[in-house]
Design an enzyme around this catalytic site. Structure first.
Site, mmCIF file in Angstrom:
data_model
loop_
_atom_site.group_PDB
_atom_site.id
_atom_site.type_symbol
_atom_site.label_atom_id
_atom_site.label_comp_id
_atom_site.label_asym_id
_atom_site.label_seq_id
_atom_site.Cartn_x
_atom_site.Cartn_y
_atom_site.Cartn_z
ATOM 1 N N GLY A 13 0.812 -1.219 0.000
ATOM 2 C CA GLY A 13 0.000 0.000 0.000
ATOM 3 C C GLY A 13 0.840 1.262 0.000
ATOM 4 O O GLY A 13 2.068 1.204 -0.090
ATOM 5 N N GLN A 14 0.158 2.391 0.124
ATOM 6 C CA GLN A 14 0.839 3.687 0.020
ATOM 7 C C GLN A 14 1.909 3.861 1.102
ATOM 8 O O GLN A 14 3.064 4.148 0.814
ATOM 9 C CB GLN A 14 -0.186 4.827 0.115
ATOM 10 C CG GLN A 14 0.398 6.183 -0.204
ATOM 11 C CD GLN A 14 -0.424 7.337 0.327
ATOM 12 O OE1 GLN A 14 -1.299 7.162 1.170
ATOM 13 N NE2 GLN A 14 -0.152 8.534 -0.165
ATOM 14 N N TYR A 142 -14.575 5.034 8.498
ATOM 15 C CA TYR A 142 -13.120 4.995 8.694
ATOM 16 C C TYR A 142 -12.752 5.627 10.042
ATOM 17 O O TYR A 142 -11.986 5.054 10.826
ATOM 18 C CB TYR A 142 -12.468 5.752 7.542
ATOM 19 C CG TYR A 142 -10.974 5.916 7.621
ATOM 20 C CD1 TYR A 142 -10.126 4.824 7.580
ATOM 21 C CD2 TYR A 142 -10.402 7.188 7.707
ATOM 22 C CE1 TYR A 142 -8.752 4.984 7.620
ATOM 23 C CE2 TYR A 142 -9.031 7.365 7.746
ATOM 24 C CZ TYR A 142 -8.204 6.266 7.703
ATOM 25 O OH TYR A 142 -6.856 6.418 7.752
ATOM 26 N N LYS A 146 -11.056 3.923 13.335
ATOM 27 C CA LYS A 146 -9.782 4.370 13.920
ATOM 28 C C LYS A 146 -9.970 4.732 15.396
ATOM 29 O O LYS A 146 -9.111 4.451 16.239
ATOM 30 C CB LYS A 146 -9.227 5.562 13.132
ATOM 31 C CG LYS A 146 -8.703 5.187 11.747
ATOM 32 C CD LYS A 146 -7.481 4.288 11.826
ATOM 33 C CE LYS A 146 -6.900 3.932 10.477
ATOM 34 N NZ LYS A 146 -5.793 2.968 10.549
HETATM 35 N N1 SER Z 1 -5.677 10.004 4.132
HETATM 36 C C1 SER Z 1 -6.791 9.538 4.923
HETATM 37 C C2 SER Z 1 -8.051 9.654 4.163
HETATM 38 O O1 SER Z 1 -8.181 10.593 3.403
HETATM 39 C C3 SER Z 1 -6.891 10.303 6.214
HETATM 40 O O2 SER Z 1 -6.179 9.660 7.213
HETATM 41 O O3 SER Z 1 -8.931 8.876 4.345
#
Ligand code: SER
Length: 320
Positions: A13-14, A142, A146
């Site tokens: 991944g990135q 998301y 987290k």
């Molecule tokens: N880069 C992430 C997103 O845009 C943020 O942590 O979901």
């Protein structure tokens, strides 16, 4: 003394690509794992385990087989894709994390775990600057994953004695690998649209300020917190870290310094409301005080590095 073995989950991944390369170049022993093999040539000869982090047995067995001492769990669904596929994102983010934490706590060899949290833990009630313990009622799948993940890490620290460390990453920008499915992705994908043929269409409004960070600093933060003495990790959750903050208009003006013909238009989509719920910047004084965090790469440097990587040379407007 036996060498440390770093098992990197999400290594294609990135963030994983950059981190795997940095650890390998530092002479560390690394094992890569992901559902797809690494694309970077310099990672292709390293040990690789094709593994779905949702498979608890695979996670425990593969980490044990390699004699893992340090786990870096970087696989996750990001914010924008998470809103499109909420059940999948929740399952990947939470089941994956719990599998890694359980297997690590059960292991007698694993000394430390790194897991990234995000600016997405913050909800819209913070104002522009999010404090370390700012308001955390996130509004995305998301962000909820987290936020819950931070609590699970704290639980494993307290009840299972696991040394798990974490930072809250902002939008990450690097030369080696593209992001996928995030709200901050525009700041990377714009560098693939420097020369048209049509203006770059930005999915956020021109004045949407968000916290961002160059990969060199993101990798540096991970290395720094993982090598800090345990007594310096005083926070029971994840640490705020601040790199730089800008809006699309400011980034694009900086790009135009080097690419005068670059043009952008603004067409905000569903990602605008995600961005509107996030802070402009983070107060990272706890990370600075506890383990000496400091970011190095500013916006001018970042833009130049990104353009150089696309062009291999940089046209300065006043040259020639
Ligand atoms: N880069 C992430 C997103 O845009 C943020 O942590 O979901």
């Amino acid at each position: 003394m036996p060498r440390n073995v770093h098992f990197i989950i999400g290594a294609s991944g990135q963030l994983g690509t950059e981190f795997a390369l940095a650890l390998h170049q530092a002479g560390e022993q690394v094992v890569l794992s992901d559902i797809k093999p690494p694309e970077l040539d310099s990672l292709k000869d390293l040990p690789f385990e094709c593994m779905d982090v949702r498979d608890a047995d695979a996670v425990a067995n593969r980490m044990a087989q390699h004699g893992t001492t340090h786990v870096h769990h970087l696989a996750a669904a990001l914010s924008a894709r998470g809103e499109k596929e909420p059940q999948w994102a929740w399952d990947l983010n939470m089941r994956g994390l719990l599998n890694v934490l359980e297997a690590s706590a059960d292991s007698k060899k694993i000394a430390k775990v790194f897991w990234p949290s995000s600016i997405a833990v913050f909800g819209p009630k913070n104002g522009p600057v999010a404090e370390q313990n700012g308001h955390r009622i996130p509004e995305t799948v998301y962000g909820i994953s987290k936020q819950a993940g931070e609590q699970w890490c704290a639980w494993f620290r307290q009840h299972r004695g696991l040394d798990v460390r974490s930072v809250r990453y902002p939008g990450l920008i690097g030369e080696l690998s593209p992001p996928g499915g995030g709200t901050t992705d525009y700041a990377v994908e714009v560098f693939d649209h420097l020369d048209g043929p049509t203006p770059y269409s930005c999915f956020l409004s021109k004045d949407t300020v968000l916290p961002m960070m160059h990969m060199e600093d993101a990798v540096g933060a991970m290395m720094q917190i993982m090598s800090a003495p345990q007594g310096r990790i005083l926070n029971s959750e994840s640490y705020n870290i601040q790199g730089l903050s800008f809006d699309p208009e400011t980034l694009f003006a900086e790009i135009q310094q080097h690419v005068p013909g670059f043009e952008a238009v603004f067409a905000p989509d569903f990602r605008q409301s995600i961005a509107d719920g996030w802070p402009d910047e983070l107060n990272d004084s706890a990370a600075r005080e506890d383990w000496g965090w400091t970011a190095k790469v500013g916006i001018q440097d970042l833009v130049q590095r990104m353009i150089v990587s696309k062009r291999q040379s940089i046209p300065f407007p006043n040259e020639g």
